[in-house]
Design an enzyme around this catalytic site. Sequence first.
Site, PDB file in Angstrom:
ATOM      1  N   LYS A   1       0.820  -1.229   0.000  1.00  0.00           N
ATOM      2  CA  LYS A   1       0.000   0.000   0.000  1.00  0.00           C
ATOM      3  C   LYS A   1       0.842   1.262   0.000  1.00  0.00           C
ATOM      4  O   LYS A   1       0.600   2.159  -0.790  1.00  0.00           O
ATOM      5  CB  LYS A   1      -0.838   0.069   1.295  1.00  0.00           C
ATOM      6  CG  LYS A   1      -2.091  -0.694   1.328  1.00  0.00           C
ATOM      7  CD  LYS A   1      -2.961  -0.254   2.512  1.00  0.00           C
ATOM      8  CE  LYS A   1      -2.277  -0.185   3.861  1.00  0.00           C
ATOM      9  NZ  LYS A   1      -2.006  -1.423   4.548  1.00  0.00           N
TER      10      LYS A   1
ATOM     11  N   ARG B   1      -9.908   2.157   7.883  1.00  0.00           N
ATOM     12  CA  ARG B   1      -9.577   0.791   8.244  1.00  0.00           C
ATOM     13  C   ARG B   1     -10.739   0.096   8.933  1.00  0.00           C
ATOM     14  O   ARG B   1     -10.639  -1.082   9.268  1.00  0.00           O
ATOM     15  CB  ARG B   1      -8.404   0.822   9.221  1.00  0.00           C
ATOM     16  CG  ARG B   1      -7.066   0.410   8.643  1.00  0.00           C
ATOM     17  CD  ARG B   1      -6.124   0.395   9.805  1.00  0.00           C
ATOM     18  NE  ARG B   1      -4.875  -0.224   9.628  1.00  0.00           N
ATOM     19  CZ  ARG B   1      -3.779   0.325   9.135  1.00  0.00           C
ATOM     20  NH1 ARG B   1      -3.816   1.502   8.607  1.00  0.00           N
ATOM     21  NH2 ARG B   1      -2.654  -0.324   9.150  1.00  0.00           N
TER      22      ARG B   1
ATOM     23  N   ARG C   1      10.931  -6.113   6.023  1.00  0.00           N
ATOM     24  CA  ARG C   1      10.716  -4.685   5.725  1.00  0.00           C
ATOM     25  C   ARG C   1      11.571  -3.776   6.608  1.00  0.00           C
ATOM     26  O   ARG C   1      11.712  -4.005   7.801  1.00  0.00           O
ATOM     27  CB  ARG C   1       9.240  -4.361   5.960  1.00  0.00           C
ATOM     28  CG  ARG C   1       8.934  -2.885   5.843  1.00  0.00           C
ATOM     29  CD  ARG C   1       7.499  -2.628   5.611  1.00  0.00           C
ATOM     30  NE  ARG C   1       6.655  -2.954   6.747  1.00  0.00           N
ATOM     31  CZ  ARG C   1       5.336  -2.816   6.725  1.00  0.00           C
ATOM     32  NH1 ARG C   1       4.721  -2.405   5.641  1.00  0.00           N
ATOM     33  NH2 ARG C   1       4.627  -3.123   7.797  1.00  0.00           N
TER      34      ARG C   1
END
Length: 225
Positions: free
Chosen positions: A17, A93, A130
């Site tokens: 995203k 969300r 990440r």
Amino acid sequence: MSRGPRLVVLGRQGAGKGTQAAMLAEHYGVSHLSTGDLFRAAARAGTPFGLEAQRYMDDGNLVPDDIVVGVVEERLLGDGDIERGFVLDGFPRTEPQARELERVLEAHPLDGVIELLVPTEVVLERMEGRRVCEQCGATYHVHSPPRENWTCDVCGGRVVQRDDDTEEAITRRLELYERETRPLTDFYRGRGLLVEVDGVGDPHDVFERVVKAVDRLDDWSQDSW
Ligand code: AMP
């Protein structure tokens, strides 16, 4: 002057995203609004609001709806983004947040909601590896690090692992996504806004698919502001 699109990017943590939203915002010349980045910046600055948000983030919990909606509303209304167009990343969300967004946007509804589809194994591999810049939020991976010694290519900030990218918090966030955020796909499908895009592969290949999808959306580019 023609405007840019008003978009939401949906997808599980690790679906890409942040990367796709940043590229979209640059491509269309609109603002990229990431609630996660806003909360992390506020936490780093040590504001009372940031420290409160950090408590939720570190445990992998969602920040309460009223706090998140307040922050997004202030940004969208304050900067003229509603008229110019924007890319929302990490918001909404929950369904109450999606309804609040409709209220804030009023006469300027969303043009589309892009959902990035990525299987669980890929999402887990991406999140465990990440690394992010603590200053500007640019993302990297242990297999594609910045050019120099974990220093951000974009702004020179330190590139580190996020505090909430621990195995436990990752599992919790993925569960929360299924419970709280997954229902949003039906919510937006029902409004004719949802576009599903395959999020597996090189980020530039994914981006080509995303841009094609956005350019196929209804005639937002004909509007002026
Ligand atoms: P992200 O960078 O999008 O993964 O967000 C990091 C964390 O910020 C999340 O795990 C939540 O704790 C918090 N957060 C970001 N956006 C929202 C939102 N729309 N609603 C509630 N919490 C959020």
